[in-house]
Design a protein around this motif. Sequence first.
Motif, PDB file in Angstrom:
ATOM      1  N   ILE A 174     138.310  -3.483 105.269  1.00  0.00           N
ATOM      2  CA  ILE A 174     139.754  -3.725 103.790  1.00  0.00           C
ATOM      3  C   ILE A 174     139.212  -5.165 103.611  1.00  0.00           C
ATOM      4  O   ILE A 174     139.452  -5.374 102.840  1.00  0.00           O
ATOM      5  CB  ILE A 174     141.186  -2.880 104.251  1.00  0.00           C
ATOM      6  N   LEU A 175     139.772  -5.378 104.437  1.00  0.00           N
ATOM      7  CA  LEU A 175     139.758  -7.292 104.314  1.00  0.00           C
ATOM      8  C   LEU A 175     139.019  -7.906 103.287  1.00  0.00           C
ATOM      9  O   LEU A 175     138.986  -8.686 102.951  1.00  0.00           O
ATOM     10  CB  LEU A 175     139.574  -7.706 105.573  1.00  0.00           C
ATOM     11  N   ASN A 176     137.667  -7.475 104.035  1.00  0.00           N
ATOM     12  CA  ASN A 176     136.697  -7.797 103.087  1.00  0.00           C
ATOM     13  C   ASN A 176     136.859  -6.903 102.025  1.00  0.00           C
ATOM     14  O   ASN A 176     136.392  -7.788 101.313  1.00  0.00           O
ATOM     15  CB  ASN A 176     135.268  -7.903 104.030  1.00  0.00           C
ATOM     16  N   LYS A 177     136.744  -5.835 101.528  1.00  0.00           N
ATOM     17  CA  LYS A 177     137.368  -5.353 100.496  1.00  0.00           C
ATOM     18  C   LYS A 177     137.528  -6.584  99.288  1.00  0.00           C
ATOM     19  O   LYS A 177     137.751  -6.172  98.345  1.00  0.00           O
ATOM     20  CB  LYS A 177     137.166  -3.942 100.139  1.00  0.00           C
ATOM     21  N   LYS A 178     139.109  -7.013 100.289  1.00  0.00           N
ATOM     22  CA  LYS A 178     139.983  -6.659  99.187  1.00  0.00           C
ATOM     23  C   LYS A 178     139.494  -8.768  98.526  1.00  0.00           C
ATOM     24  O   LYS A 178     139.484  -9.003  98.043  1.00  0.00           O
ATOM     25  CB  LYS A 178     141.586  -7.328 100.102  1.00  0.00           C
ATOM     26  N   ILE A 224     137.637 -12.554  95.091  1.00  0.00           N
ATOM     27  CA  ILE A 224     136.283 -13.620  94.211  1.00  0.00           C
ATOM     28  C   ILE A 224     135.992 -13.131  92.937  1.00  0.00           C
ATOM     29  O   ILE A 224     135.986 -13.938  91.963  1.00  0.00           O
ATOM     30  CB  ILE A 224     135.429 -13.498  95.217  1.00  0.00           C
ATOM     31  N   ASN A 225     135.559 -11.955  92.935  1.00  0.00           N
ATOM     32  CA  ASN A 225     135.662 -10.868  91.262  1.00  0.00           C
ATOM     33  C   ASN A 225     136.480 -11.048  90.134  1.00  0.00           C
ATOM     34  O   ASN A 225     136.454 -11.273  89.148  1.00  0.00           O
ATOM     35  CB  ASN A 225     134.839  -9.586  91.540  1.00  0.00           C
ATOM     36  N   ILE A 227     136.521 -15.936  89.970  1.00  0.00           N
ATOM     37  CA  ILE A 227     135.307 -16.446  89.738  1.00  0.00           C
ATOM     38  C   ILE A 227     135.368 -17.857  90.134  1.00  0.00           C
ATOM     39  O   ILE A 227     134.567 -18.671  90.929  1.00  0.00           O
ATOM     40  CB  ILE A 227     134.460 -15.986  89.131  1.00  0.00           C
ATOM     41  N   PRO A 228     135.887 -19.017  89.089  1.00  0.00           N
ATOM     42  CA  PRO A 228     136.572 -19.678  88.522  1.00  0.00           C
ATOM     43  C   PRO A 228     136.857 -20.883  89.781  1.00  0.00           C
ATOM     44  O   PRO A 228     136.353 -22.172  90.451  1.00  0.00           O
ATOM     45  CB  PRO A 228     136.629 -19.693  87.540  1.00  0.00           C
ATOM     46  N   THR A 229     137.709 -20.179  90.379  1.00  0.00           N
ATOM     47  CA  THR A 229     138.304 -20.705  91.494  1.00  0.00           C
ATOM     48  C   THR A 229     138.030 -20.463  92.443  1.00  0.00           C
ATOM     49  O   THR A 229     137.731 -21.928  93.328  1.00  0.00           O
ATOM     50  CB  THR A 229     139.722 -19.506  91.764  1.00  0.00           C
ATOM     51  N   PHE A 230     136.810 -19.528  92.591  1.00  0.00           N
ATOM     52  CA  PHE A 230     136.267 -19.650  94.113  1.00  0.00           C
ATOM     53  C   PHE A 230     135.049 -20.710  93.574  1.00  0.00           C
ATOM     54  O   PHE A 230     134.492 -21.588  94.548  1.00  0.00           O
ATOM     55  CB  PHE A 230     135.760 -18.189  93.587  1.00  0.00           C
ATOM     56  N   ASN A 237     141.482 -18.457  98.529  1.00  0.00           N
ATOM     57  CA  ASN A 237     140.388 -17.363  98.317  1.00  0.00           C
ATOM     58  C   ASN A 237     141.306 -16.523  99.031  1.00  0.00           C
ATOM     59  O   ASN A 237     141.588 -14.900  98.549  1.00  0.00           O
ATOM     60  CB  ASN A 237     139.131 -17.294  98.369  1.00  0.00           C
ATOM     61  N   PHE A 238     142.014 -15.688 100.659  1.00  0.00           N
ATOM     62  CA  PHE A 238     142.588 -15.080 100.887  1.00  0.00           C
ATOM     63  C   PHE A 238     144.391 -14.791 100.009  1.00  0.00           C
ATOM     64  O   PHE A 238     144.003 -13.632 100.525  1.00  0.00           O
ATOM     65  CB  PHE A 238     142.475 -15.384 102.752  1.00  0.00           C
TER      66      PHE A 238
END
Length: 550
Positions: A8-12, A17-18, A21-24, A193-194
């Motif tokens: 769930i955390l990985n999916k979120k 990130i999607n 994207i600029p922030t990542f 990002n989290f």
Amino acid sequence: MKENLIKILNKKLKESINRFIPTFIFTIIIFLCTFVTSTGLFKYDMSEFTMSLIPGIIVSILINILFEYKKQYSNKTKNNIISILISSFVTIVFCILLLYTKGGYNDLVHLAYYGTIFSSLFIMIYTIYTSENEKALFIHLFASFMLTGFISIIIYLGLSICYSAFELLIFNFKYLNMFMIIASFSFAIIFTNFLLTFIPKKDEEIKTSRTYTNIIKKVMLPLYTILIGVLYLYIFKIIFTGTIPVGEMNQYSSLALLGYIFLYLSINNINNKIILYFKKYGSFVLIPIIITQLIFIGIRINAYGLTPLRLLSLILIFIGIMFLICIITKKSIKYPFLIGGIILLIFTVSPFNLYSISNKTQEIRLIKVLEKNDMYKEGVIIKSNELSEKDKNTIESCHNYLISSSGVKSRLVKFISDKKDSTYLYGFEFKENNDEYSDIVDNDKITYSFDYDIDDKGLNIDEYSKMFKIESDTLVYKGKYIKNKNGENVSFDFTDYFNELYENNKENNNKKIKMIYEKDNVKVVFTYLDLKVKDKNIINCSYEGILFIK
């Protein structure tokens, strides 16, 4: 269960990130900058560039949220390009300003820097607020921030322990600052990002944790009630004793106002009996405290003029009052965030910033007193000793503020800054320690300030191979202290040198002198030095300078 949670955390995280994207991309750039400088792959200092990326990140998040909430992501690729271009522009502007701005103007840059960050955050929260999530949004964001911060700290500590064990037991990386790399990974990449995974999408339902609401309801609310009780007791004390405080109440009143807004926003979705009373009458309870605070701020401004801190205090009180008005009139709580963001932007980035307004009002105050005593005609100061004690104190207060303040200075302020002798300027000698806080500070303490302009004088550095900037929080002056600077072990003891400087220059405060400490294979050139002296002994110091190593 654990595997499901990780999925769930990985999916979120992937969704976040999607979405951003600029922030990542910006967080990856921060990490890479830290990596190449900490490993020695890049020899130049990149701290200003890395620092400039932070407002760039905040602006990129704001732009993406504006597109998502207002434009509904009509063209995601186009939106990301626009976000990257604007954020890059913000980053480049601040990088140039931080690199090439010096002196008092540097404080203006830092003011604009933090103003951009906080105003963007205010406008961001305003944008996220919707009629569906209004009651639960703030506590959701705050709880998410605390949770993400806790997770990032755990990751940082865990990786640091693992690295320390590896370095001690297996192999020692002599020139690798791995702790900075771990910090950059934990906070720039993981934290940012989290945290973004918790920013709700438009029309998304928000659920709040009972744990956080119980902490606020059962711990913070009682503590806040005690603070309000103490402030009311203090107001009664003022009424009964007739004494006027010297700024003691201001910070606690501001804390009470901030605390009420925070608590209200945090428990806006709770409707038990105690909370309903708090939400209904809390705003009215604050009114006497705010009025008392404004009266005493007005007294200080009338006596000593406007300063950046006083002006900032008034701005924050005004924003707080906007929240109270919305709460009392039951209007949407989102609008004070927008008003606050715009106000902060005006008073930090525009020509009407905190420093410029304070400088102008203090200069006007000085000129008025001089003109009142026929001491200022056609831009020229005419000295006189036939002044009242009150006018002398006002002139000294304005003079001391203007010569030490930051920001743009007028020709008059530059003139009085160059003339250190007050008798030459005004016709009377200033009193030592005669400032607005002289009745609440220890008058036995005297601060001696010295500076040396390397840019004008130049230095011969033929014998030296390395150079580092040092500050008072980097190296101590009392007793020997070993500081490892990129593999160099350097020993310092500035005690005797500072004592000698004080003895030789104690009759000439605020003096430009050459300050050079030399011993063995090192030389330290001090560009700025403050020595705090009590009973003819140095009790504290602060300094900046450049360390040269042969």
